[in-house]
Design an enzyme around this catalytic site. Sequence first.
Site, PDB file in Angstrom:
ATOM      1  N   LYS A 190       3.280   8.520   9.250  1.00  0.00           N
ATOM      2  CA  LYS A 190       3.418   7.648  10.280  1.00  0.00           C
ATOM      3  C   LYS A 190       4.255   8.596  11.365  1.00  0.00           C
ATOM      4  O   LYS A 190       3.658   9.770  11.959  1.00  0.00           O
ATOM      5  CB  LYS A 190       3.246   6.867   9.825  1.00  0.00           C
ATOM      6  CG  LYS A 190       2.438   6.576   9.090  1.00  0.00           C
ATOM      7  CD  LYS A 190       1.785   4.895   9.547  1.00  0.00           C
ATOM      8  CE  LYS A 190       0.330   4.757   8.870  1.00  0.00           C
ATOM      9  NZ  LYS A 190       0.345   4.183   7.664  1.00  0.00           N
ATOM     10  N   TYR A 198       0.894  -0.750  -0.050  1.00  0.00           N
ATOM     11  CA  TYR A 198       0.350  -0.184  -0.002  1.00  0.00           C
ATOM     12  C   TYR A 198       1.284   1.022  -0.105  1.00  0.00           C
ATOM     13  O   TYR A 198       1.763   1.175   0.360  1.00  0.00           O
ATOM     14  CB  TYR A 198      -0.855  -0.011   1.545  1.00  0.00           C
ATOM     15  CG  TYR A 198      -1.640   1.122   1.394  1.00  0.00           C
ATOM     16  CD1 TYR A 198      -2.881   1.184   0.467  1.00  0.00           C
ATOM     17  CD2 TYR A 198      -1.694   2.063   2.327  1.00  0.00           C
ATOM     18  CE1 TYR A 198      -3.676   2.397  -0.002  1.00  0.00           C
ATOM     19  CE2 TYR A 198      -2.367   3.463   2.640  1.00  0.00           C
ATOM     20  CZ  TYR A 198      -3.701   2.958   1.764  1.00  0.00           C
ATOM     21  OH  TYR A 198      -4.664   4.498   1.811  1.00  0.00           O
ATOM     22  N   ASP A 203       9.107   2.921   0.583  1.00  0.00           N
ATOM     23  CA  ASP A 203       7.766   3.381   1.426  1.00  0.00           C
ATOM     24  C   ASP A 203       8.141   3.092   2.249  1.00  0.00           C
ATOM     25  O   ASP A 203       7.883   1.698   3.320  1.00  0.00           O
ATOM     26  CB  ASP A 203       7.106   3.414   0.504  1.00  0.00           C
ATOM     27  CG  ASP A 203       5.648   3.581   0.952  1.00  0.00           C
ATOM     28  OD1 ASP A 203       6.204   4.074   2.299  1.00  0.00           O
ATOM     29  OD2 ASP A 203       4.160   3.588   0.478  1.00  0.00           O
TER      30      ASP A 203
HETATM   31  C1  PLP Z   1      -0.403   4.530   6.202  1.00  0.00           C
HETATM   32  C2  PLP Z   1       0.867   4.333   4.844  1.00  0.00           C
HETATM   33  C3  PLP Z   1       0.768   5.230   3.508  1.00  0.00           C
HETATM   34  C4  PLP Z   1      -0.667   6.180   3.756  1.00  0.00           C
HETATM   35  O1  PLP Z   1       0.066   7.018   4.596  1.00  0.00           O
HETATM   36  P1  PLP Z   1      -1.439   8.209   4.492  1.00  0.00           P
HETATM   37  O2  PLP Z   1      -0.563   9.321   5.383  1.00  0.00           O
HETATM   38  O3  PLP Z   1      -2.309   7.482   5.285  1.00  0.00           O
HETATM   39  O4  PLP Z   1      -1.868   8.792   3.568  1.00  0.00           O
HETATM   40  C5  PLP Z   1       1.869   5.047   2.692  1.00  0.00           C
HETATM   41  N1  PLP Z   1       2.640   3.575   2.474  1.00  0.00           N
HETATM   42  C6  PLP Z   1       2.330   3.250   3.402  1.00  0.00           C
HETATM   43  C7  PLP Z   1       3.580   2.068   3.372  1.00  0.00           C
HETATM   44  C8  PLP Z   1       1.868   3.232   4.406  1.00  0.00           C
HETATM   45  O5  PLP Z   1       1.552   2.171   6.012  1.00  0.00           O
END
Ligand code: PLP
Length: 423
Positions: free
Chosen positions: A266, A143, A238
Amino acid sequence: MPGVSHALFNAARQYIPGGVNSPVRACAAVGAEPLFVERGLGSRIICADGENLVDFVLSWGPLILGHAHPAVTRAIREAADRGSSFGAPCRDEVELAKAMVDALPGLEMVRMVNSGTEAAMSALRLARACTGKTKFIKFDGCYHGHADPFLAGAGSGVATLSIPGTPGVPAAAVADTVLCPYNDLESVTNAFSAHSGNLAAVIVEPAAGNMGLVLPEQGFLEGLRELCTRHGALLIFDEVITGFRLAYAGAQGRFGIDPDLAVFGKIIGGGLPVGAYGGKAEYMRHIAPQGQVYQAGTLSGNPLAMAAGLAALRVLRDSDYAALEQKVEDFCKELAAIFKNRAIDVRINRMASMFSIFFTPRPVRDFADAKTADTDRYARFFLYMRERGFFLAPSAFETAMASFAHSDEDFLSFLKAAAAFAG
Ligand SMILES: *Cc1c(COP(=O)(O)O)cnc(C)c1O
């Protein structure tokens, strides 16, 4: 008070689609209603119903210091007293950027945004601009936020087939998204051959946290680095979950891989809305106003978010990641033993302060493996544990998070409850 969450949820459904502002919170996958949280402190949340739960969700990752850490809340309060937004630079933006560059070996420059979603879509734009190519590889089950090009991956996992994961995403928006199975270097090699010369980037969660926790096998990330270098594509990590969680130096530090670009969110916001993308200066210098690649944000580098993130990083810099990892490792071993002794098939993937409980007999090394997990058993486990004072992710395909605030007693009592569940 019993029933308060239910009443709030009913009201919420009238005004907010599905009653929640992010779908997973609905708890529908485990046959429950959402928890409305009144407050959090340390490892615990207290809900509108009065439930007091040990929290293994932690806002889905940001709260590695636990809820309402005093250093973080103090920083937010002091920043708020100075004003909430200026639309002009402030000191903490520089300090946070510097703290990140100091911590993460592959990072030379960084741009603050407001969410991980925004960071990932901006990094992709930059990779396309820097390479002059349009296609990119993402992995099934990974994701990267909800920007259109990343919403392929609910599909078959066939490398060349891109199926939009949701209505509203036109086929054209994912036409340049090439899907490969996680941990499958051969399929990445094939994708590079099939799309020779037109792959701008490979984006990967260096430890995947959005199909449950799936760890990179030996050689996988090294192989991606090698292929990207050979074919002139940028490797994008990511690190929205892994940054400052797998280690203070992130996944790039822990695994010793040097990505071209990386995406954050995060933890770096200390619980406030934030995102960031960064990497090598040779690429980052193309972002406006230094370069031509446009990307902007009214609230980017927001003083409150910067203060919270900076305060969190300062505590984390001196935190004992190894001790936390040891605790979680011991805990996961005992948990696995509890299920195995009762002949319940389980695979627990774990790394640092993250773990996932898959009720399946087979090793989980990609999304297809994860999907073999018994989701009914997970739902029963979720509900059972919530009754006994533990909040787990309300989906079999999410990662449990522990924090520096979790006590030995939190882990021990969890094991006792899990043993009672196992019977
Ligand atoms: C949470 C998440 C996102 C998206 O971040 P948001 O602040 O919710 O838009 C992107 N990549 C990873 C791996 C994530 O866990």
